[in-house]
Design an enzyme around this catalytic site. Sequence first.
Site, PDB file in Angstrom:
ATOM      1  N   GLU A   1      -4.499  -8.873   1.437  1.00  0.00           N
ATOM      2  CA  GLU A   1      -5.058  -8.484   2.737  1.00  0.00           C
ATOM      3  C   GLU A   1      -6.549  -8.303   2.566  1.00  0.00           C
ATOM      4  O   GLU A   1      -6.998  -7.596   1.653  1.00  0.00           O
ATOM      5  CB  GLU A   1      -4.505  -7.138   3.230  1.00  0.00           C
ATOM      6  CG  GLU A   1      -3.147  -7.187   3.847  1.00  0.00           C
ATOM      7  CD  GLU A   1      -2.686  -5.808   4.328  1.00  0.00           C
ATOM      8  OE1 GLU A   1      -3.519  -5.007   4.790  1.00  0.00           O
ATOM      9  OE2 GLU A   1      -1.478  -5.553   4.209  1.00  0.00           O
TER      10      GLU A   1
ATOM     11  N   GLU B   1       0.804  -1.215   0.000  1.00  0.00           N
ATOM     12  CA  GLU B   1       0.000   0.000   0.000  1.00  0.00           C
ATOM     13  C   GLU B   1       0.844   1.276   0.000  1.00  0.00           C
ATOM     14  O   GLU B   1       0.791   2.076   0.944  1.00  0.00           O
ATOM     15  CB  GLU B   1      -0.959   0.012   1.193  1.00  0.00           C
ATOM     16  CG  GLU B   1      -1.921  -1.156   1.178  1.00  0.00           C
ATOM     17  CD  GLU B   1      -2.928  -1.139   2.329  1.00  0.00           C
ATOM     18  OE1 GLU B   1      -2.746  -0.361   3.276  1.00  0.00           O
ATOM     19  OE2 GLU B   1      -3.897  -1.905   2.269  1.00  0.00           O
TER      20      GLU B   1
END
Length: 445
Positions: A349, A165
């Site tokens: 995730e 991210e």
Amino acid sequence: MAETFPEGFLWGTSTAAYQIEGAVKEDGRGPSIWDVFCGLPDKIEGGQSGEIACDHYHRWPEDVALMRELGLGAYRLSTAWPRLLPEGRGRANEKGFEFYERLVDAVLEAGIEPWICLYHWDLPQALEDRGGWQNRDTAFWFAEYAQSTVRRLGDRVRHWATFSEPNVASVLGYGEGRHAPGIRGRASALKAIHVMNLAHGLGVAAIRAERADLMIGDIYNFHPCEPASECEEDEIAARMLDALWNRSFPDPQLLGKYPEPLAAEIAPLAAPGDFDIIKQTPDYFAFNHYTRMRVCRDPDHPFEVGTMPPPPGAKVTDMGWEIAPEALYAVLLEVKERYAGDLPVYILENGAAFADSVDADGQIRDADRIAYLRGYLGAVLDAIGKGVPVGGYFVWSLIDNFEWTFGYGKRFGLVHVDYQTLDRRPKDSFHFYAELAHGAGFERE
Ligand code: FCB
């Protein structure tokens, strides 16, 4: 009726170094921007930090035993750059490398494939002191760190990711100032985005120069942005947040250009040749996903974007995030169409925080987490049915851990951690997930 996932589907869990390891001053680890940020007043709920976290640095054998019991096919971890190169560049810390070698060997020994992410937000503070992700040099230092790590672990770890991210690390860290290093501004965020993109490209090239037999990618985050109302300013804000949050990394890395409406503003930051470095063909396509966002105009935000809480009556997690598996389905279809093509797609995730409690009989009956996982796994199956080549799914997270600015209050684990004793205790969701990982049929309800 029970359904089945494709043959070879990979069941995983993910963690990040700063969120679980603790031992921040041990065996020569240098400080990271998160150690420093957590020491500032009012940044983290309850003044907490990752100083001890889950003490995974010492208790990893117990955690690997839990992974084995789960029947995981893969375990994604991150290496802490400041544990390996305490000053961020130059001198290597042998004890840091030995720690990850022992851990990776134990994971392999348990029959589990380790996946390594090189950057889950813990930049060495020594590099932040030189401008951090606003300094182009950091991209080159990242590539050196990537290469040294692959040199040590590339003989046994096949799957590598450059960043987790990068949108969060750049936008929250250098745009909103809510994450380390706590810088707020529009120009600083854009600079960080470009330097992280460059670091990805240089990192991939450095890893490939070191070893040609690895699978390399980046881990994006996709949270669909919908305008909170029909008014034009919310629609403009939704387009801006979509570009900033969802596209500012995969677009340059796979399509070779920045997304509108940001492209013109970032372009001057690029030196000649940068886009050739940034655009690297990955070996797999990976992303994280939790929820969708309702976007409104916020004049005080550096990009004039804000988010609204989910509509009344919507189901939410303990983070206040809307539970909407159809958003994951939409993301999967879009990802194949826009970026991945025939590359294998991995959700690295997905998961939920709930206010779990330990019952008098010692059980943690997290039916809400099981329902969340069922909903999202149903969406994964639907997307597979539509031809998206999803190769695996990784739950965030193996164990409860340090949830950044929320401290220890938000529990995402399949395993409960008592932060007084550091005892681990599998929740009901652990057993639910173990059955799937051991090949049981999947029931939607
Ligand atoms: C993701 C982060 C991860 C964790 C989860 C809840 O954005 O990658 O570290 O904080 O959210």
